[in-house]
Scaffold this motif. Structure first.
Motif, PDB file in Angstrom:
ATOM      1  N   SER A 292     -28.926  -4.425   7.704  1.00 32.50           N
ATOM      2  CA  SER A 292     -29.099  -3.932   9.067  1.00 32.50           C
ATOM      3  C   SER A 292     -29.653  -2.508   9.076  1.00 32.50           C
ATOM      4  O   SER A 292     -30.544  -2.176   9.869  1.00 32.50           O
ATOM      5  CB  SER A 292     -27.767  -3.985   9.816  1.00 32.50           C
ATOM      6  N   THR A 328     -23.463  -3.653  16.277  1.00 35.27           N
ATOM      7  CA  THR A 328     -24.332  -4.560  15.533  1.00 35.27           C
ATOM      8  C   THR A 328     -23.561  -5.796  15.094  1.00 35.27           C
ATOM      9  O   THR A 328     -24.104  -6.904  15.089  1.00 35.27           O
ATOM     10  CB  THR A 328     -24.937  -3.848  14.307  1.00 35.27           C
ATOM     11  N   CYS A 331     -23.397  -7.992  18.008  1.00 31.60           N
ATOM     12  CA  CYS A 331     -24.724  -8.609  18.173  1.00 31.60           C
ATOM     13  C   CYS A 331     -24.928  -9.737  17.167  1.00 31.60           C
ATOM     14  O   CYS A 331     -25.565 -10.751  17.481  1.00 31.60           O
ATOM     15  CB  CYS A 331     -25.822  -7.559  17.992  1.00 31.60           C
ATOM     16  N   ASN A 336     -28.021 -11.787  18.475  1.00 32.96           N
ATOM     17  CA  ASN A 336     -28.892 -11.931  17.306  1.00 32.96           C
ATOM     18  C   ASN A 336     -29.054 -13.383  16.876  1.00 32.96           C
ATOM     19  O   ASN A 336     -30.184 -13.843  16.677  1.00 32.96           O
ATOM     20  CB  ASN A 336     -28.391 -11.074  16.148  1.00 32.96           C
TER      21      ASN A 336
END
Length: 385
Positions: A292, A328, A331, A336
């Protein structure tokens, strides 16, 4: 109509709304915000200070393919009799009555991408389904969703035991290339047959099944743990100009800069498991964070039944513990995977017009002690604690 109120709305669309509300009608999200206006009869669900988030999505699992607490009779994920079986379809093996579907939606997992295992070089098509239902045909979000291909130890060991090809990584790549070249020739022959029926090739179900891959309608879903296998998957995808997702990507953190340049998304996991074979020796929860930070779009997966699908939030929490940014991580189990799977027009975030797949937690979703209060799928209450 249903109104969910009095919670922190994690929209996963760029904003968080404190003491927010979500209005649902006709199975879709009608409004998101504060102090929403509406007319007519409404059922109110009180989040009671908890968190309201989109339903969780597992981008790679085999739920319904290997039934819970059942042996061979319920094992329908690997047709290990032919290394190339692109004509197999997950929808013909999934058992929605499997108890694990209930555990999934009760814990906020509302959508999954499920399909064949990795015994074969070409395993067949994955499908994307909602987790509540009695008939798979009524649960489908996208079908077919991807073509499963596998590199590395699994096809090698499966066919070495049978004393047939492939027993090497060279043979795995060669078999995949052979089929991709053959389907291109088949497509040319079909086009010629449109002008002259005598030139029309005989129907070939394997070739027909691979046409959507060549046309870019569905990606290769590549089982690849080791760095060299990941690069082989990329090499072949580039040779044939194919869409690709890198599934497992166990050694992705060792080649993160290279993967960032290539631009393919990574579906990382299962990380909450033992190092049961050589190609898992670099297994770590840090992989998602490293990828990431290098700009690779990531999703997290359970590979159910390797990890039970309802533990996906726990996997996300452990990834945070290993360095992944908290937002994240959220997500990586919502928007995602929806984007990677090509279904973000319907699921993955709380936005107007999307499917009303929503999970309401009593604490932050990545808190190990959190519990779902309500789970909605297509605007209907699937679970209420």
């Amino acid at each position: 109509m249903i109104l969910i109120k009095n919670g922190t709305v994690l929209t996963m669309a760029g904003k968080t709304i404190e003491n927010g509300e979500v209005l649902i009608d006709g199975g879709k999200i009608l409004k998101v915000g504060k102090n929403l206006s509406y007319s007519g009869e409404v059922k109110v669900l009180d989040a009671d200070g908890g968190y309201i988030m989109p339903g969780i999505i597992d981008a790679h699992c085999h739920i319904g393919m290997w039934e819970d607490a059942v042996g061979f009779e319920g094992a329908d994920g690997n047709e290990a009799t032919d290394p190339a079986t692109p004509h197999l379809r997950a929808i013909d093996a999934i058992n929605p009555m499997d108890k694990c579907f209930k555990e999934a939606y009760e814990n906020g997992v509302t959508c999954v991408c499920t399909g064949p295992g990795s015994a074969n070089v070409i395993g067949g098509t994955f499908t994307i389904i909602k987790t509540k239902g009695k008939r798979v045909d009524d649960m489908i979000v996208k079908e077919p969703a991807a073509m499963k291909v596998a590199f590395g130890e699994n096809p090698k060991s499966t066919y070495d035991d049978k004393h047939q090809m492939p027993t090497t990584r060279m043979a795995i790549a060669a078999i995949l290339r052979d089929y991709l070249y053959r389907v291109k020739d088949y497509m040319k022959a079909k086009k010629a047959g449109e002008k002259d029926e005598d030139d029309m090739p005989d129907f070939d179900i394997k070739m027909e099944s691979l046409i959507p891959v060549i046309e870019g309608k569905i990606p290769l879903k590549a089982h690849a743990h080791r760095a060299d296998d990941i690069f082989t998957a990329i090499r072949i995808a580039k040779e044939f100009n194919l869409k690709l997702t890198l599934d497992h990507c166990t050694e992705g953190h060792l080649i993160a800069k290279e993967l960032s340049k290539e631009g393919y998304p990574a579906i990382v996991g299962p990380s909450l498991t033992e190092r049961s074979k050589i190609e898992l020796r670099e297994l770590t929860f840090e992989t998602a964070s490293v990828l990431s930070k290098e700009g690779v779009k990531i999703a997290l997966m359970t590979d159910h039944p390797v990890i039970p699908v309802h533990y996906l939030p726990l996997c996300a929490a452990l990834a945070v513990k290993a360095g992944l940014d908290e937002n994240t991580a959220l997500c990586a189990i919502t928007i995602n995977p929806a984007q990677i799977l090509g279904v973000d027009d319907r699921v993955g975030s709380i936005e107007e017009g999307k499917d009303a797949d929503i999970a309401v937690f009593d604490r932050h979703p990545l808190d190990i002690q959190s519990k779902t209060k309500y789970v909605l799928i297509d605007g209907k209450i699937a679970f209420e604690r």
